[in-house]
Enzyme design. Sequence first.
Site, PDB file in Angstrom:
ATOM      1  N   TYR A   1     -22.470  33.128  15.070  1.00 41.44           N
ATOM      2  CA  TYR A   1     -23.513  34.079  14.647  1.00 41.44           C
ATOM      3  C   TYR A   1     -24.832  33.789  15.391  1.00 41.44           C
ATOM      4  O   TYR A   1     -25.481  34.718  15.907  1.00 41.44           O
ATOM      5  CB  TYR A   1     -23.708  33.950  13.132  1.00 41.44           C
ATOM      6  CG  TYR A   1     -24.740  34.881  12.534  1.00 41.44           C
ATOM      7  CD1 TYR A   1     -24.440  36.220  12.284  1.00 41.44           C
ATOM      8  CD2 TYR A   1     -26.014  34.422  12.192  1.00 41.44           C
ATOM      9  CE1 TYR A   1     -25.373  37.073  11.725  1.00 41.44           C
ATOM     10  CE2 TYR A   1     -26.961  35.269  11.630  1.00 41.44           C
ATOM     11  CZ  TYR A   1     -26.634  36.596  11.396  1.00 41.44           C
ATOM     12  OH  TYR A   1     -27.568  37.440  10.839  1.00 41.44           O
TER      13      TYR A   1
ATOM     14  N   LYS B   1     -26.817  36.339  17.919  1.00 37.12           N
ATOM     15  CA  LYS B   1     -28.171  36.822  17.651  1.00 37.12           C
ATOM     16  C   LYS B   1     -29.136  36.408  18.760  1.00 37.12           C
ATOM     17  O   LYS B   1     -30.085  37.131  19.083  1.00 37.12           O
ATOM     18  CB  LYS B   1     -28.642  36.331  16.278  1.00 37.12           C
ATOM     19  CG  LYS B   1     -27.860  36.948  15.118  1.00 37.12           C
ATOM     20  CD  LYS B   1     -28.024  38.458  15.088  1.00 37.12           C
ATOM     21  CE  LYS B   1     -27.241  39.145  14.011  1.00 37.12           C
ATOM     22  NZ  LYS B   1     -27.431  40.595  13.970  1.00 37.12           N
TER      23      LYS B   1
HETATM   24  P1  NAP Z   1     -24.179  43.471   5.161  1.00 33.99           P
HETATM   25  O1  NAP Z   1     -24.772  43.709   3.833  1.00 33.99           O
HETATM   26  O2  NAP Z   1     -22.977  42.612   5.264  1.00 33.99           O
HETATM   27  O3  NAP Z   1     -23.892  44.907   5.844  1.00 33.99           O
HETATM   28  C1  NAP Z   1     -23.315  44.919   7.129  1.00 33.99           C
HETATM   29  C2  NAP Z   1     -23.236  46.328   7.646  1.00 33.99           C
HETATM   30  O4  NAP Z   1     -22.653  46.278   8.962  1.00 33.99           O
HETATM   31  C3  NAP Z   1     -22.354  47.235   6.796  1.00 33.99           C
HETATM   32  O5  NAP Z   1     -22.912  48.518   6.734  1.00 33.99           O
HETATM   33  C4  NAP Z   1     -21.038  47.256   7.580  1.00 33.99           C
HETATM   34  O6  NAP Z   1     -20.318  48.475   7.437  1.00 33.99           O
HETATM   35  C5  NAP Z   1     -21.542  47.160   8.999  1.00 33.99           C
HETATM   36  N1  NAP Z   1     -20.515  46.679   9.918  1.00 33.99           N
HETATM   37  C6  NAP Z   1     -19.884  45.484   9.923  1.00 33.99           C
HETATM   38  N2  NAP Z   1     -18.984  45.431  10.918  1.00 33.99           N
HETATM   39  C7  NAP Z   1     -19.046  46.623  11.555  1.00 33.99           C
HETATM   40  C8  NAP Z   1     -18.378  47.178  12.662  1.00 33.99           C
HETATM   41  N3  NAP Z   1     -17.434  46.500  13.342  1.00 33.99           N
HETATM   42  N4  NAP Z   1     -18.700  48.441  13.048  1.00 33.99           N
HETATM   43  C9  NAP Z   1     -19.642  49.160  12.391  1.00 33.99           C
HETATM   44  N5  NAP Z   1     -20.315  48.676  11.319  1.00 33.99           N
HETATM   45  C10 NAP Z   1     -20.018  47.429  10.917  1.00 33.99           C
HETATM   46  O7  NAP Z   1     -25.263  42.825   6.144  1.00 33.99           O
HETATM   47  P2  NAP Z   1     -26.882  42.892   6.094  1.00 33.99           P
HETATM   48  O8  NAP Z   1     -27.367  41.689   5.396  1.00 33.99           O
HETATM   49  O9  NAP Z   1     -27.317  44.236   5.666  1.00 33.99           O
HETATM   50  O10 NAP Z   1     -27.198  42.669   7.631  1.00 33.99           O
HETATM   51  C11 NAP Z   1     -27.542  43.724   8.514  1.00 33.99           C
HETATM   52  C12 NAP Z   1     -28.006  43.123   9.830  1.00 33.99           C
HETATM   53  O11 NAP Z   1     -29.133  42.279   9.595  1.00 33.99           O
HETATM   54  C13 NAP Z   1     -26.946  42.243  10.517  1.00 33.99           C
HETATM   55  O12 NAP Z   1     -26.999  42.429  11.906  1.00 33.99           O
HETATM   56  C14 NAP Z   1     -27.388  40.842  10.158  1.00 33.99           C
HETATM   57  O13 NAP Z   1     -26.960  39.898  11.096  1.00 33.99           O
HETATM   58  C15 NAP Z   1     -28.891  40.986  10.146  1.00 33.99           C
HETATM   59  N6  NAP Z   1     -29.585  39.977   9.339  1.00 33.99           N
HETATM   60  C16 NAP Z   1     -29.380  39.890   7.994  1.00 33.99           C
HETATM   61  C17 NAP Z   1     -30.067  38.930   7.263  1.00 33.99           C
HETATM   62  C18 NAP Z   1     -29.929  38.810   5.761  1.00 33.99           C
HETATM   63  O14 NAP Z   1     -30.575  37.935   5.169  1.00 33.99           O
HETATM   64  N7  NAP Z   1     -29.145  39.615   5.105  1.00 33.99           N
HETATM   65  C19 NAP Z   1     -30.939  38.049   7.910  1.00 33.99           C
HETATM   66  C20 NAP Z   1     -31.110  38.152   9.296  1.00 33.99           C
HETATM   67  C21 NAP Z   1     -30.438  39.137   9.993  1.00 33.99           C
HETATM   68  P3  NAP Z   1     -18.974  48.591   6.535  1.00 33.99           P
HETATM   69  O15 NAP Z   1     -19.380  48.211   5.157  1.00 33.99           O
HETATM   70  O16 NAP Z   1     -18.592  50.015   6.654  1.00 33.99           O
HETATM   71  O17 NAP Z   1     -17.988  47.651   7.117  1.00 33.99           O
END
Ligand code: NAP
Length: 241
Positions: free
Chosen positions: A152, A156
């Site tokens: 990861y 990133k």
């Molecule tokens: P999440 O709740 O797990 O949601 C992930 C999203 O990505 C879902 O809508 C999922 O769609 C989609 N996804 C996963 N695999 C996919 C694929 N192969 N093709 C198309 N869509 C796909 O994650 P989140 O926390 O919202 O994170 C969103 C972004 O922010 C990510 O890039 C993550 O690395 C980044 N981020 C998050 C955090 C945090 O604290 N949460 C911190 C730093 C960065 P489906 O449900 O349809 O599979």
Amino acid sequence: MNRVALITGASRGIGRSIALAFARHGYSIGINFARSKDKAEAVAREIGSLGGKSLLLEADVSNSEQVKKMVGKVMGEWGKIDVLVNNAGITRDRTILKMSDEEWLETIQVNLTGAFWCLRECAKEMCRKKEGAILNISSIVGAKGSSGNANYVASKAGLMGLTKAAARELGRFNVRVNSLLPGFHRTDMGNRVWDKLFERVRSEHFLGKLTDLEEFAEFVCVVAEQKSVSGQVYNFDSRIL
Ligand code: NAP
């Protein structure tokens, strides 16, 4: 004419909030999802209740053919893409010594290669009309490193490099490319490590509170709409990078 934003991974979590924020700014929204059809439909209904338009786009971003079809569908519906937000992401956490080939490859394929497929296809349309904004959602760990998720972290960090390379190449077409680090949020992804990390992350924030998700989503819209900055990494957080 309405502006158009394509948000990957918009069915839940951070992507859902970003999609709703762009809808409130008057954009028509391409709602990409991979598996969560019901949740993506719920986001479409919420956008409808705001008076906005949306298009459901089922596509695995790690598959370049599916990405081409997805971008084609947006172009067929609205004839342009003003903003791409590369938000879709996964975690497959494991320490380096125990990490399988699949865990490494799948994470890189979705988080980094998937973002590149989307960037390349959208950039073709944006370069043609000499206007566009691409926003890559990275993570603070891509800059600082962390233990137990090298796949990861590398994906990133790669996104930040891709941001800078694409900003240099696409600048002459007036396509801006920036990266945003969203802070720590209790989404499905954040929830998996919440109990382990929450106290440590909060203690590193000198405001004593975590980043607000709605504020972050609004900030993504602000960055998309500024016309004179590209190639930057915005850390939306009170942890110093
Ligand atoms: P999440 O709740 O797990 O949601 C992930 C999203 O990505 C879902 O809508 C999922 O769609 C989609 N996804 C996963 N695999 C996919 C694929 N192969 N093709 C198309 N869509 C796909 O994650 P989140 O926390 O919202 O994170 C969103 C972004 O922010 C990510 O890039 C993550 O690395 C980044 N981020 C998050 C955090 C945090 O604290 N949460 C911190 C730093 C960065 P489906 O449900 O349809 O599979």
